[in-house]
Structures are given as structure tokens and as C-alpha cells.
Design a protein around this motif. Structure first.
Motif, PDB file in Angstrom:
ATOM      1  N   ARG A 100       0.826  -1.209   0.000  1.00 33.69           N
ATOM      2  CA  ARG A 100       0.000   0.000   0.000  1.00 33.69           C
ATOM      3  C   ARG A 100       0.860   1.259   0.000  1.00 33.69           C
ATOM      4  O   ARG A 100       0.522   2.249  -0.662  1.00 33.69           O
ATOM      5  CB  ARG A 100      -0.920  -0.001   1.218  1.00 33.69           C
ATOM      6  CG  ARG A 100      -2.017  -1.037   1.171  1.00 33.69           C
ATOM      7  CD  ARG A 100      -2.848  -0.964  -0.085  1.00 33.69           C
ATOM      8  NE  ARG A 100      -3.232   0.405  -0.422  1.00 33.69           N
ATOM      9  CZ  ARG A 100      -3.865   0.757  -1.528  1.00 33.69           C
ATOM     10  NH1 ARG A 100      -4.145  -0.168  -2.429  1.00 33.69           N
ATOM     11  NH2 ARG A 100      -4.192   2.012  -1.754  1.00 33.69           N
ATOM     12  N   ASP A 103       0.627   4.017  -2.980  1.00 32.50           N
ATOM     13  CA  ASP A 103       0.381   5.429  -2.685  1.00 32.50           C
ATOM     14  C   ASP A 103       1.441   6.336  -3.273  1.00 32.50           C
ATOM     15  O   ASP A 103       1.223   7.544  -3.419  1.00 32.50           O
ATOM     16  CB  ASP A 103       0.296   5.652  -1.167  1.00 32.50           C
ATOM     17  CG  ASP A 103      -1.000   5.100  -0.584  1.00 32.50           C
ATOM     18  OD1 ASP A 103      -1.875   4.696  -1.379  1.00 32.50           O
ATOM     19  OD2 ASP A 103      -1.116   5.058   0.652  1.00 32.50           O
ATOM     20  N   ARG A 104       2.590   5.762  -3.606  1.00 36.22           N
ATOM     21  CA  ARG A 104       3.647   6.536  -4.264  1.00 36.22           C
ATOM     22  C   ARG A 104       3.682   6.255  -5.770  1.00 36.22           C
ATOM     23  O   ARG A 104       4.714   6.366  -6.414  1.00 36.22           O
ATOM     24  CB  ARG A 104       4.995   6.223  -3.618  1.00 36.22           C
ATOM     25  CG  ARG A 104       5.144   6.911  -2.265  1.00 36.22           C
ATOM     26  CD  ARG A 104       6.205   6.281  -1.386  1.00 36.22           C
ATOM     27  NE  ARG A 104       6.350   7.033  -0.140  1.00 36.22           N
ATOM     28  CZ  ARG A 104       5.467   7.040   0.855  1.00 36.22           C
ATOM     29  NH1 ARG A 104       4.355   6.340   0.733  1.00 36.22           N
ATOM     30  NH2 ARG A 104       5.659   7.746   1.956  1.00 36.22           N
ATOM     31  N   THR A 138      -2.850  11.551   3.165  1.00 39.13           N
ATOM     32  CA  THR A 138      -1.588  10.881   2.864  1.00 39.13           C
ATOM     33  C   THR A 138      -0.853  10.519   4.142  1.00 39.13           C
ATOM     34  O   THR A 138      -0.393   9.379   4.327  1.00 39.13           O
ATOM     35  CB  THR A 138      -0.693  11.788   1.998  1.00 39.13           C
ATOM     36  OG1 THR A 138      -1.393  12.087   0.787  1.00 39.13           O
ATOM     37  CG2 THR A 138       0.619  11.086   1.669  1.00 39.13           C
ATOM     38  N   TYR A 146      -2.890   7.631   6.202  1.00 41.31           N
ATOM     39  CA  TYR A 146      -2.751   6.265   5.708  1.00 41.31           C
ATOM     40  C   TYR A 146      -1.304   5.791   5.744  1.00 41.31           C
ATOM     41  O   TYR A 146      -1.041   4.606   5.972  1.00 41.31           O
ATOM     42  CB  TYR A 146      -3.329   6.152   4.298  1.00 41.31           C
ATOM     43  CG  TYR A 146      -4.837   6.168   4.302  1.00 41.31           C
ATOM     44  CD1 TYR A 146      -5.557   5.105   4.828  1.00 41.31           C
ATOM     45  CD2 TYR A 146      -5.547   7.257   3.811  1.00 41.31           C
ATOM     46  CE1 TYR A 146      -6.947   5.123   4.860  1.00 41.31           C
ATOM     47  CE2 TYR A 146      -6.939   7.284   3.839  1.00 41.31           C
ATOM     48  CZ  TYR A 146      -7.620   6.212   4.359  1.00 41.31           C
ATOM     49  OH  TYR A 146      -8.985   6.232   4.397  1.00 41.31           O
ATOM     50  N   THR A 147      -0.372   6.694   5.557  1.00 43.41           N
ATOM     51  CA  THR A 147       1.034   6.321   5.690  1.00 43.41           C
ATOM     52  C   THR A 147       1.313   5.808   7.099  1.00 43.41           C
ATOM     53  O   THR A 147       1.985   4.788   7.289  1.00 43.41           O
ATOM     54  CB  THR A 147       1.960   7.515   5.378  1.00 43.41           C
ATOM     55  OG1 THR A 147       1.781   7.904   4.009  1.00 43.41           O
ATOM     56  CG2 THR A 147       3.422   7.146   5.609  1.00 43.41           C
TER      57      THR A 147
END
Length: 222
Positions: free
Chosen positions: A87, A91-92, A199, A202-203
Motif C-alpha cells: 500500500r 500510494d507513491r 496521505t 494512511y502512511t
């Protein structure tokens, strides 16, 4: 919820018991998603992936029934690490994806992987997404297909956990006790997301998954 909650619960109790306690909560949560998107789903995806999910669940049940608790603990930890890392990478703007026009049997194989990781750690999303996301389904169809796939998968896990002897009165009472907490934590997460950068939020969740996964692997090996 299950992908993060199970590793955390597994720090305190048996991972198989933790998964069994969370399963009724996930089934209740599924109701909302399936009802909201019951008319918007992709039959091609479900037709190829759900049979694979059945096989994956059976393999997960067999694995949990045959190996020691420490081995299950290690596998839950490894799945948590892989899920969190995947994930973070997605995301990146990184991703592992099957070709958009890959044949149906690829979906069945990934359905097996999704069923297995879902049975062991309630973490079946990555294999599902690898086959489905490249198809670029319309938003509501994607959400509906995802909701139905995991709702059916969760119900198919019930006999497996029953066979493992995990639907005891104690476990079901624990699940009932945790249900309001799960609802409150979901609402709290919504509140937090609206006030914190999504961001960063979730990170932090995925980093926590990786750290908990490392601890579980360490405990399983030790």
C-alpha cells in the motif's frame, strides 16, 4: 479494518482466534457496502475470482489446521508486512498489475491468493486489486464488485473457522462486545481523516502494520 486490527489483536491472543473474532464484525460491516452497491457490479470479475477464493480459503483452513500457532503467527506477520509495504508503494504511484486484458484464469489464480490471505489475515485486497484495478471499471462498479467479492468471501470463511472450532460462545461474545468499538473507530477514523492529511494518515496506518508485522514474525520465529 481487519487488515490492521488482526495483527494488533494477534499480539495478545492466538492469530486464528483473533481472525475468528473479527470475522462477524467484518460480515456486519459488509452489509452496508453490498446494500449500497447491490445493482452495480462486474459479473466477469466475480465469476472468475470467487471460485479461486474458495480454493484459497480451503488452503488457508488446511494451513491453519496443520501447522503450529507460531507458524500462523509468522505468516500473519509476513502478510501484514507485505500488505503495508504494497500500500505504501501504491500510494507513491507504484503498483504490481496484471495486464488489463489478462485471461480469466489469471483472475482465478489471484482469487486463490486473495482467499488464502483473507482466510489467514483478513488481508485479501492486494491480490484482488492486482487483477481488477487495471480493468479501470467505472467507480461505482468497482466499489460494488469489491464489496460483493469480500462479502461473499467472508461468508465462505465461516465454515472454515467453524471447522477450526473458533466460533465458541466466548469468541462470539467478544465479537459482539467489539462491534460498537469497531463502529466508533470507523467514525473516529472519518473524523481524523477530515482533519489530518489523508496521505499522512494512511502512511501512518501502513507503517504501523509493517511494525506490528515485524513483531509478529519475530514472535513466531522465537
Amino acid at each position: 479494518m481487519g487488515a490492521l486490527s488482526l495483527p494488533i489483536l494477534a499480539l495478545a491472543i492466538s492469530p486464528v482466534r483473533a481472525a475468528a473474532i473479527l470475522l462477524p464484525i467484518l460480515i456486519v460491516q459488509d452489509v452496508v457496502g453490498v446494500w449500497a452497491f447491490r445493482r452495480q457490479w462486474d459479473g466477469h470479475v466475480l465469476g472468475w475470482m470467487l471460485p479461486g477464493s474458495v480454493i484459497g480459503i480451503a488452503l488457508g483452513w488446511f494451513f491453519a489446521a496443520q501447522v503450529s500457532e507460531s507458524a500462523v503467527l509468522g505468516v500473519v506477520g509476513a502478510i501484514s508486512i507485505l500488505f503495508g509495504a504494497y500500500r505504501l508503494w501504491v500510494d507513491r504511484r507504484g503498483a504490481i498489475a496484471a495486464p488489463a486484458r489478462s485471461p480469466g484464469w489469471v483472475g482465478t489464480l489471484l482469487g486463490i491468493a486473495s482467499g488464502f490471505t483473507s482466510q489467514i489475515a483478513h488481508a485479501g485486497q492486494p491480490p484482488f486489486q492486482i487483477w481488477v484495478m487495471p480493468k479501470r471499471l467505472e467507480r461505482d462498479v468497482l466499489v460494488g464488485t469489491t464489496a460483493i467479492f469480500f462479502a461473499v468471501t467472508n461468508w465462505m470463511k465461516v465454515p472454515a473457522y467453524w471447522a477450526l472450532g473458533q466460533f465458541s460462545r466466548e469468541n462470539l461474545m467478544t465479537a459482539a462486545t467489539l462491534l460498537p468499538v469497531a463502529i466508533a473507530s470507523t467514525l473516529g477514523g472519518v473524523w481524523l481523516v477530515r482533519r489530518v492529511s489523508p496521505t499522512r494518515f494512511y502512511t501512518a496506518i501502513y507503517v504501523l502494520m509493517i511494525l506490528v508485522g515485524v513483531k509478529l514474525v519475530w514472535d513466531g520465529v522465537a
